[in-house]
Write a protein that holds these residues in place. Structure first.
Motif, PDB file in Angstrom:
ATOM      1  N   ALA A   5       0.831  -1.212   0.000  1.00 51.20           N
ATOM      2  CA  ALA A   5       0.000   0.000   0.000  1.00 51.20           C
ATOM      3  C   ALA A   5       0.862   1.258   0.000  1.00 51.20           C
ATOM      4  CB  ALA A   5      -0.935   0.001   1.197  1.00 51.20           C
ATOM      5  N   TYR A  19       1.710  -6.695  -4.349  1.00 52.42           N
ATOM      6  CA  TYR A  19       0.373  -7.178  -4.000  1.00 52.42           C
ATOM      7  C   TYR A  19      -0.023  -8.367  -4.867  1.00 52.42           C
ATOM      8  CZ  TYR A  19      -4.373  -8.028  -3.083  1.00 52.42           C
ATOM      9  OH  TYR A  19      -5.524  -8.686  -2.743  1.00 52.42           O
ATOM     10  N   ALA A  47     -12.284 -10.875  -1.261  1.00 54.24           N
ATOM     11  CA  ALA A  47     -11.581  -9.594  -1.108  1.00 54.24           C
ATOM     12  C   ALA A  47     -10.250  -9.576  -1.863  1.00 54.24           C
ATOM     13  CB  ALA A  47     -11.384  -9.274   0.364  1.00 54.24           C
ATOM     14  N   LEU A  51      -9.252  -6.857  -4.868  1.00 52.26           N
ATOM     15  CA  LEU A  51      -8.072  -5.993  -4.794  1.00 52.26           C
ATOM     16  C   LEU A  51      -7.075  -6.290  -5.917  1.00 52.26           C
ATOM     17  CD1 LEU A  51      -7.515  -5.923  -0.934  1.00 52.26           C
ATOM     18  CD2 LEU A  51      -8.407  -4.102  -2.393  1.00 52.26           C
ATOM     19  N   VAL A  54      -8.296  -4.479  -8.943  1.00 55.52           N
ATOM     20  CA  VAL A  54      -7.956  -3.056  -8.855  1.00 55.52           C
ATOM     21  C   VAL A  54      -6.476  -2.854  -9.172  1.00 55.52           C
ATOM     22  CG1 VAL A  54      -7.767  -1.097  -7.279  1.00 55.52           C
ATOM     23  CG2 VAL A  54      -9.814  -2.519  -7.250  1.00 55.52           C
TER      24      VAL A  54
END
Length: 89
Positions: A5, A19, A47, A51, A54
């Motif tokens: 992040a 990630y 989840a 992610l 994204v």
């Protein structure tokens, strides 16, 4: 994931790639733990799959060398924690 992040918000492609690596490990772990049974996989992967989607959508924008770090950060979190409009100098 925290390191991923931080790198992503700094506009570095390495954060997104990190990630995606964590996602691959999560996928392998979930398959090892539950096998190919659909319903046990759902809570383990919903989840992370979202992610990862994204991250894949942001990858082309983050990899552009001409994009300043601030604009990449704005792309990573549109509307979140933004005090001014993005600047594309």
């Amino acid at each position: 994931m925290l390191v991923s992040a931080v790198l992503t918000f700094r506009g570095r492609t390495a954060g997104l790639m990190l990630y995606l690596g964590v996602f691959a490990g999560t996928l392998l772990w979930a398959l090892w733990e539950t096998g190919l049974q659909f319903w046990p996989l759902v809570p383990r992967l919903v989840a992370p799959v979202f992610l990862a989607g994204v991250a894949l959508l942001l990858l082309p924008a983050a990899s552009r060398a001409s994009l300043p770090a601030r604009a990449a950060r704005d792309l990573a979190a549109p509307g979140c924690w933004r005090s001014s409009p993005p600047s594309l100098r």
